[in-house]
Design a protein around this motif. Structure first.
Motif, PDB file in Angstrom:
ATOM      1  N   ALA A   1       0.832  -1.207   0.000  1.00 53.67           N
ATOM      2  CA  ALA A   1       0.000   0.000   0.000  1.00 53.67           C
ATOM      3  C   ALA A   1       0.867   1.259   0.000  1.00 53.67           C
ATOM      4  O   ALA A   1       0.558   2.239  -0.687  1.00 53.67           O
ATOM      5  CB  ALA A   1      -0.929  -0.001   1.214  1.00 53.67           C
ATOM      6  N   PHE A   2       1.947   1.212   0.776  1.00 54.08           N
ATOM      7  CA  PHE A   2       2.868   2.351   0.823  1.00 54.08           C
ATOM      8  C   PHE A   2       3.482   2.589  -0.553  1.00 54.08           C
ATOM      9  O   PHE A   2       3.534   3.724  -1.036  1.00 54.08           O
ATOM     10  CB  PHE A   2       3.964   2.077   1.855  1.00 54.08           C
ATOM     11  N   ARG A   3       3.928   1.516  -1.180  1.00 52.43           N
ATOM     12  CA  ARG A   3       4.517   1.650  -2.511  1.00 52.43           C
ATOM     13  C   ARG A   3       3.490   2.178  -3.516  1.00 52.43           C
ATOM     14  O   ARG A   3       3.821   3.009  -4.368  1.00 52.43           O
ATOM     15  CB  ARG A   3       5.054   0.301  -2.988  1.00 52.43           C
ATOM     16  N   ARG A   4       2.252   1.715  -3.416  1.00 50.61           N
ATOM     17  CA  ARG A   4       1.221   2.162  -4.348  1.00 50.61           C
ATOM     18  C   ARG A   4       1.036   3.676  -4.243  1.00 50.61           C
ATOM     19  O   ARG A   4       0.953   4.381  -5.256  1.00 50.61           O
ATOM     20  CB  ARG A   4      -0.099   1.450  -4.076  1.00 50.61           C
ATOM     21  N   ASP A   5       0.990   4.196  -3.016  1.00 49.96           N
ATOM     22  CA  ASP A   5       0.776   5.636  -2.823  1.00 49.96           C
ATOM     23  C   ASP A   5       1.992   6.451  -3.230  1.00 49.96           C
ATOM     24  O   ASP A   5       1.877   7.451  -3.950  1.00 49.96           O
ATOM     25  CB  ASP A   5       0.429   5.909  -1.354  1.00 49.96           C
TER      26      ASP A   5
END
Length: 256
Positions: free
Chosen positions: A102-106
């Motif tokens: 999720a962090f990478r996606r954002d």
């Protein structure tokens, strides 16, 4: 009034500022060797004594380091954001793994949006070159090579975003990114995900960046990371189902 006469800046100070800026912008990378003293003094148009003074100051700051018989290098000022022990802990707990995705996606969606607007032609050429290597390597089916190029592709987008805080933060996470990419690819291949599907997702990201389309770049990055997340979810579910089935079989056998 507390005004003082403006003093001309020393040549060595100008050199220090220029090298500091190159390190800050990520143009000079940790571990990279500087040109020889002669070549660097010629490039900068300064005397060797002034260059030596600047290098000494940068070494005192911890930004440069000398290696006997080898030369002057940019210091390893980053390191990994997470210790190997913490990386192993992340990998063994679903909550951390999915938070990482999720962090990478954002972050990468933000980087892609900025890169589509702010990347130089050179930045886009680097991204295109890496993608071309990814496309050429699909038939070799070398997971380790694919993981390395995948990480390079995403890192190049971060660099093209021209945000120095984002750049250094993500570089410090490179080990985690590389390990995550490798693990996620292995999981997806077990789920019979084709390499062509992953390549198509990276092609969509690259095409949007080359077209300088911020909205399409964000959408492509988010779609790719959501795909990775779903593949990992399916893998975890399959693992749990296998464990339940094995336990049920062992129980039935124990009753016979």
């Amino acid at each position: 009034m507390p005004f003082e006469k403006v003093q001309p800046e020393k040549i060595s100070t100008s050199v220090v500022r220029q090298i500091e800026l190159l390190i800050l912008r990520g143009i000079l990378r940790p571990g990279e060797r500087l040109p020889s003293e002669r070549e660097l003094s010629e490039r900068l148009g300064v005397s060797r004594p002034s260059l030596r003074e600047a290098v000494a100051e940068l070494q005192a700051q911890g930004l440069l380091t000398s290696r006997a018989g080898s030369g002057i290098y940019v210091a390893e000022v980053l390191g990994s954001a997470f210790s190997p022990a913490l990386q192993r802990l992340f990998a063994s707990h679903d909550e951390a793994v999915f938070d990482y995705i999720a962090f990478r996606r954002d972050i990468e969606a933000m980087a892609a949006e900025r890169a589509a607007r702010l990347a130089s032609d050179g930045d886009l050429m680097v991204i295109q070159t890496i993608f071309d290597k990814m496309a050429a390597g699909v038939q070799r089916r070398n997971s380790e090579e694919e993981a390395r190029l995948d990480a390079q592709f995403h890192s190049a987008i971060i660099e093209a975003s021209h945000n120095v805080v984002m750049l250094h933060m993500m570089r410090s996470m490179y080990d985690l990114l590389r390990a995550g990419v490798f693990y996620n690819r292995q999981v997806m291949f077990k789920q019979r995900t084709s390499r062509a599907a992953l390549l198509d997702q990276h092609r969509a990201i690259n095409d949007a960046l080359q077209a300088r389309d911020p909205e399409a770049a964000v959408a492509a990055v988010r779609a790719h990371m959501s795909y990775v997340e779903q593949a990992l979810t399916d893998h975890r579910r399959a693992e749990r189902n296998e464990i339940i089935a094995r336990q049920r079989l062992e129980h039935e056998q124990s009753l016979r």
